[in-house]
Design a protein around this motif. Structure first.
Motif, PDB file in Angstrom:
ATOM      1  N   GLN A   1       0.839  -1.210   0.000  1.00  0.00           N
ATOM      2  CA  GLN A   1       0.000   0.000   0.000  1.00  0.00           C
ATOM      3  C   GLN A   1       0.872   1.258   0.000  1.00  0.00           C
ATOM      4  O   GLN A   1       0.594   2.218  -0.719  1.00  0.00           O
ATOM      5  CB  GLN A   1      -0.932   0.011   1.217  1.00  0.00           C
ATOM      6  CG  GLN A   1      -1.994  -1.073   1.212  1.00  0.00           C
ATOM      7  CD  GLN A   1      -3.130  -0.828   0.247  1.00  0.00           C
ATOM      8  OE1 GLN A   1      -3.345   0.282  -0.222  1.00  0.00           O
ATOM      9  NE2 GLN A   1      -3.882  -1.877  -0.074  1.00  0.00           N
ATOM     10  N   THR A   2       1.956   1.242   0.767  1.00  0.00           N
ATOM     11  CA  THR A   2       2.879   2.381   0.830  1.00  0.00           C
ATOM     12  C   THR A   2       3.533   2.618  -0.525  1.00  0.00           C
ATOM     13  O   THR A   2       3.614   3.761  -0.999  1.00  0.00           O
ATOM     14  CB  THR A   2       3.965   2.126   1.905  1.00  0.00           C
ATOM     15  OG1 THR A   2       3.322   2.000   3.171  1.00  0.00           O
ATOM     16  CG2 THR A   2       4.982   3.254   1.957  1.00  0.00           C
ATOM     17  N   ILE A   3       4.017   1.554  -1.144  1.00  0.00           N
ATOM     18  CA  ILE A   3       4.659   1.673  -2.462  1.00  0.00           C
ATOM     19  C   ILE A   3       3.662   2.219  -3.476  1.00  0.00           C
ATOM     20  O   ILE A   3       3.976   3.114  -4.262  1.00  0.00           O
ATOM     21  CB  ILE A   3       5.254   0.311  -2.907  1.00  0.00           C
ATOM     22  CG1 ILE A   3       6.497   0.014  -2.062  1.00  0.00           C
ATOM     23  CG2 ILE A   3       5.575   0.290  -4.397  1.00  0.00           C
ATOM     24  CD1 ILE A   3       7.073  -1.361  -2.245  1.00  0.00           C
ATOM     25  N   ARG A   4       2.437   1.727  -3.440  1.00  0.00           N
ATOM     26  CA  ARG A   4       1.419   2.194  -4.371  1.00  0.00           C
ATOM     27  C   ARG A   4       1.143   3.694  -4.163  1.00  0.00           C
ATOM     28  O   ARG A   4       1.040   4.445  -5.132  1.00  0.00           O
ATOM     29  CB  ARG A   4       0.145   1.381  -4.183  1.00  0.00           C
ATOM     30  CG  ARG A   4      -0.866   1.529  -5.308  1.00  0.00           C
ATOM     31  CD  ARG A   4      -1.723   2.756  -5.170  1.00  0.00           C
ATOM     32  NE  ARG A   4      -2.664   2.855  -6.277  1.00  0.00           N
ATOM     33  CZ  ARG A   4      -3.805   3.477  -6.194  1.00  0.00           C
ATOM     34  NH1 ARG A   4      -4.176   4.057  -5.078  1.00  0.00           N
ATOM     35  NH2 ARG A   4      -4.596   3.552  -7.235  1.00  0.00           N
ATOM     36  N   LYS A   5       1.028   4.117  -2.899  1.00  0.00           N
ATOM     37  CA  LYS A   5       0.777   5.542  -2.622  1.00  0.00           C
ATOM     38  C   LYS A   5       1.893   6.407  -3.193  1.00  0.00           C
ATOM     39  O   LYS A   5       1.646   7.476  -3.752  1.00  0.00           O
ATOM     40  CB  LYS A   5       0.651   5.776  -1.113  1.00  0.00           C
ATOM     41  CG  LYS A   5      -0.706   5.417  -0.557  1.00  0.00           C
ATOM     42  CD  LYS A   5      -0.787   5.685   0.942  1.00  0.00           C
ATOM     43  CE  LYS A   5      -2.035   5.022   1.500  1.00  0.00           C
ATOM     44  NZ  LYS A   5      -1.854   4.498   2.835  1.00  0.00           N
TER      45      LYS A   5
END
Length: 193
Positions: A105-109
């Motif tokens: 989720q962090t990488i996607r954000k």
């Protein structure tokens, strides 16, 4: 004449995992009728779909994503079940799911923000990480939720893989496989959670 190319950022699925997925897809295909199955080399987890991208915006997104991911580490993901988008009886997209990952989720954000900063208008629906396997239900009978249990029979334990890079792909609609890696953004290998 080739249609205009589309571009997207995605987590690359490693080759050995793609081969396991290919074997599972061959078995699933025999029992679940969809009209278009994804070539196993095209399996990925989309992070940001750019569509037809002007070169200047694409260059800016490339630079922004490279900067945004410069301190990100590789991560372990687990493919654990099947799912679908669309009608319960006639799904339009059939996919493999990954267990919840805050790191993903962090990488996607970071990728999403980097693309927005480059001027892209992106999809606003909540991020639902998935690996598309097939499109467009074509069964004579309605799709049954029990069909989703096939994964557990083929893969009793989650299929784990190390996601070690994000890739900018270009779509070639007249080729198979149709996604070409244009740029690669390595996730450092300090540790895999």
């Amino acid at each position: 004449m080739e249609k205009r190319s589309h571009y997207f950022f995605a987590v690359r699925i490693p080759e050995h995992t793609k081969l396991v997925m290919r074997d599972h897809m061959e078995k699933i295909k025999e029992m679940i009728p969809f009209s278009r199955w994804v070539h196993y080399q095209d399996l990925h987890i989309t992070l940001a779909f750019l569509g037809g991208a002007p070169p200047d915006k694409l260059t800016e997104a490339d630079k922004n994503v490279r900067n945004a991911l410069s301190d990100e580490t590789a991560l372990k993901l687990n493919i654990n079940k099947l799912g679908f988008f669309g009608s319960v009886t006639s799904p339009r997209v059939f996919w493999a799911d990954t267990e919840e990952s805050t790191h993903l989720q962090t990488i996607r954000k970071k990728v999403f923000s980097a693309c927005e900063q480059a001027g892209f208008q992106l999809e606003t629906r909540p991020f639902r990480p998935h690996i598309t396997l097939a499109r467009k239900w074509m069964g004579e009978h309605p799709f049954q939720n029990d069909m989703l249990k096939l994964w557990e029979k083929l893969q009793p334990m989650p299929l784990s893989f190390d996601a070690i890079d994000v890739v900018l792909y270009q779509t070639h609609l007249n080729k198979t496989p149709k996604y070409e890696a244009i740029n690669i953004y390595p996730l450092t290998h300090k540790h895999i959670k």
